[in-house]
Design a protein around this motif. Structure first.
Motif, PDB file in Angstrom:
ATOM      1  N   UNK A  53       0.807  -1.227   0.000  1.00  0.00           N
ATOM      2  CA  UNK A  53       0.000   0.000   0.000  1.00  0.00           C
ATOM      3  C   UNK A  53       0.838   1.274   0.000  1.00  0.00           C
ATOM      4  N   UNK A  54       1.973   1.261   0.705  1.00  0.00           N
ATOM      5  CA  UNK A  54       2.840   2.440   0.702  1.00  0.00           C
ATOM      6  C   UNK A  54       3.360   2.700  -0.707  1.00  0.00           C
ATOM      7  N   UNK A  55       3.811   1.644  -1.388  1.00  0.00           N
ATOM      8  CA  UNK A  55       4.358   1.809  -2.740  1.00  0.00           C
ATOM      9  C   UNK A  55       3.280   2.196  -3.749  1.00  0.00           C
ATOM     10  N   UNK A  56       2.110   1.536  -3.667  1.00  0.00           N
ATOM     11  CA  UNK A  56       1.018   1.854  -4.603  1.00  0.00           C
ATOM     12  C   UNK A  56       0.596   3.305  -4.442  1.00  0.00           C
ATOM     13  N   UNK A  57       0.467   3.763  -3.188  1.00  0.00           N
ATOM     14  CA  UNK A  57       0.076   5.148  -2.946  1.00  0.00           C
ATOM     15  C   UNK A  57       1.138   6.115  -3.464  1.00  0.00           C
ATOM     16  N   UNK A  58       2.392   5.798  -3.215  1.00  0.00           N
ATOM     17  CA  UNK A  58       3.482   6.690  -3.639  1.00  0.00           C
ATOM     18  C   UNK A  58       3.511   6.831  -5.158  1.00  0.00           C
ATOM     19  N   UNK A  59       3.235   5.739  -5.879  1.00  0.00           N
ATOM     20  CA  UNK A  59       3.200   5.798  -7.343  1.00  0.00           C
ATOM     21  C   UNK A  59       2.128   6.758  -7.843  1.00  0.00           C
ATOM     22  N   UNK A  60       1.127   7.005  -7.019  1.00  0.00           N
ATOM     23  CA  UNK A  60       0.048   7.933  -7.389  1.00  0.00           C
ATOM     24  C   UNK A  60       0.203   9.291  -6.730  1.00  0.00           C
ATOM     25  N   UNK A  61       1.400   9.551  -6.202  1.00  0.00           N
ATOM     26  CA  UNK A  61       1.693  10.843  -5.621  1.00  0.00           C
ATOM     27  C   UNK A  61       1.110  11.034  -4.237  1.00  0.00           C
ATOM     28  N   UNK A  62       0.783   9.947  -3.556  1.00  0.00           N
ATOM     29  CA  UNK A  62       0.185  10.014  -2.224  1.00  0.00           C
ATOM     30  C   UNK A  62       1.172   9.465  -1.209  1.00  0.00           C
ATOM     31  N   UNK A  63       1.577  10.304  -0.250  1.00  0.00           N
ATOM     32  CA  UNK A  63       2.448   9.837   0.828  1.00  0.00           C
ATOM     33  C   UNK A  63       1.600   9.417   2.025  1.00  0.00           C
ATOM     34  N   UNK A  64       2.020   8.331   2.664  1.00  0.00           N
ATOM     35  CA  UNK A  64       1.326   7.814   3.843  1.00  0.00           C
ATOM     36  C   UNK A  64       2.369   7.672   4.960  1.00  0.00           C
ATOM     37  N   UNK A  65       2.730   8.783   5.612  1.00  0.00           N
ATOM     38  CA  UNK A  65       3.853   8.760   6.563  1.00  0.00           C
ATOM     39  C   UNK A  65       3.637   7.857   7.775  1.00  0.00           C
ATOM     40  N   UNK A  66       2.425   7.783   8.288  1.00  0.00           N
ATOM     41  CA  UNK A  66       2.189   6.898   9.442  1.00  0.00           C
ATOM     42  C   UNK A  66       2.381   5.439   9.038  1.00  0.00           C
ATOM     43  N   UNK A  67       1.804   5.059   7.916  1.00  0.00           N
ATOM     44  CA  UNK A  67       1.918   3.684   7.456  1.00  0.00           C
ATOM     45  C   UNK A  67       3.360   3.354   7.088  1.00  0.00           C
ATOM     46  N   UNK A  68       4.047   4.312   6.449  1.00  0.00           N
ATOM     47  CA  UNK A  68       5.435   4.076   6.077  1.00  0.00           C
ATOM     48  C   UNK A  68       6.306   3.883   7.313  1.00  0.00           C
ATOM     49  N   UNK A  69       5.998   4.593   8.384  1.00  0.00           N
ATOM     50  CA  UNK A  69       6.787   4.474   9.612  1.00  0.00           C
ATOM     51  C   UNK A  69       6.653   3.086  10.228  1.00  0.00           C
TER      52      UNK A  69
END
Length: 391
Positions: free
Chosen positions: A356-372
């Protein structure tokens, strides 16, 4: 559809429906038991590993909240994929291809390529069904099998294997099914114009569905159609024969929406249970600071959904606050990632957190809590395995 072979159980005693479950854990054994109906010419087999000898000798003993206690005796039990690929028909009549290959193992793409594992089972009439957690689990299968119908499935069930060969279903039986063509983009147009019952005939008296299985080109539209009516068949069988009341059939976008909504629960509670030192769902939900942390992860996914899926979560889906209130009552429950951590098993880190972190990032969406939490849990697992000499 005249002249086209149809998969209609009971219509041809020499052409039974052959189904194999890859993975004989609690979830796989429960759903396999509700799909196995030899009287309707639907024959379900299992591929087991550690519990192979018990299942082969005695079948599966089920203790269920919904259907009482019963014993499920599969058509056949195999110790491995190669064994099932050599002769799916244990009567000795020779190899017969699998119509449905249902994968219920844990999704661990960082450890093994399960699409390669099942390759010997897949034939020109096969359909692959993935009952697995996380998001992005379908893509390796689509890449390896570009012309094979794939059904993506999400289940909500509380079940456990209390001992080899004994499964207890505690609560819930819900399963969502939908076709998967190639929705890696999760665009809002995926599945447009495709009905879940397209190209299917339904008997007005019995409700039985007999969809055409004509060869289709490996295009997204063709794969959606093939997957849709294969999913319609499974829905019909699990509902009419298996008596599961909450089998839900949807299109591709609807199914991926369910996957991302379930992620709100899995991505919040699973890694947090490990990082908090082994606290269960109810315990975390009742702790003010942990509750705020859990809500933050859920809100992050909630806000990212429209940009990833092309639409937000429907109003009928439980909000983060409702999920937390429900979790307060789930006393004694431990998320699967915590159970795996405590047992020293690999955790589903990539499909629940990394993808989910990678899929979101590919669409220009950062998910800092999930990435942490992804970075911390992955690092903890790697550190522990280095200490055991595995890395």
């Amino acid at each position: 559809m005249a002249g086209i072979e149809a998969l209609s159980p009971g219509a041809d005693p020499d052409r039974p429906v052959n189904v194999v479950f890859v993975g004989a854990g609690a979830v796989g054994c429960f759903y396999a038991s509700r799909l196995h109906h030899p009287a309707h010419n639907i024959h379900v087999s299992l591929i087991a590993r550690s519990n192979y000898k018990v299942l082969a000798a005695d079948g599966v003993k089920l203790q269920t909240h919904t259907f009482g206690d019963y014993t499920f005796r599969p058509h056949a039990v195999f110790p491995s994929v190669p064994a099932a690929a050599v002769n799916p028909n244990p009567s000795g009549a020779g190899p017969r291809e699998w119509d449905y290959i249902i994968v219920t193992t844990k999704a661990l793409p960082d450890r093994a390529d399960d699409s390669a594992l099942i390759a010997p089972l897949v034939g020109p009439r096969s359909c692959i069904v993935l009952i697995q957690n996380g998001v992005g689990v379908e893509q390796p299968y689509r890449a390896r099998f570009p012309a094979t119908p794939i059904i993506s499935a999400v289940t909500v069930i509380s079940a456990e294997q209390t001992s080899p060969g004994t499964v207890r279903q505690n609560r819930w039986t819900r399963i969502h099914l939908g076709p998967y063509s190639d929705s890696a983009s999760f665009s809002s147009t995926a599945g447009a114009g495709t009905s879940s019952s397209s190209r299917s005939d339904q008997d007005a008296t019995t409700g039985a569905i007999s969809p055409s299985l004509a060869p289709l080109p490996p295009s997204p539209a063709g794969l959606q159609i093939a997957g849709s009516h294969r999913a319609a068949l499974l829905t019909d069988w699990w509902t009419r024969h298996g008596l599961i009341r909450d089998v839900e059939l949807g299109d591709e976008v609807a199914l991926q929406t369910v996957r991302w909504h379930k992620l709100c629960i899995n991505a919040a509670f699973n890694p947090s249970a490990v990082l908090s030192g082994g606290r269960g769902n109810a315990d975390m939900a009742r702790d003010p600071e942990l509750r705020e942390h859990l809500a933050g992860i859920m809100r992050e996914i909630w806000e990212a959904a429209p940009r990833i899926l092309g639409r937000g979560f429907p109003e009928y889906m439980a909000s983060p606050e409702k999920i937390l209130r429900s979790s307060e009552r789930n006393v004694g429950s431990k998320p699967s990632m915590l159970l795996d951590w405590e047992a020293g098993r690999p955790m589903e880190v990539e499909v629940i957190l990394g993808n989910p972190v990678r899929i979101a990032r590919e669409r220009g969406v950062e998910m800092p809590r999930l990435q942490t939490v992804y970075a911390l849990v992955r690092s903890a697992q790697e550190a522990r395995e280095r200490g055991r000499g595995k890395l």
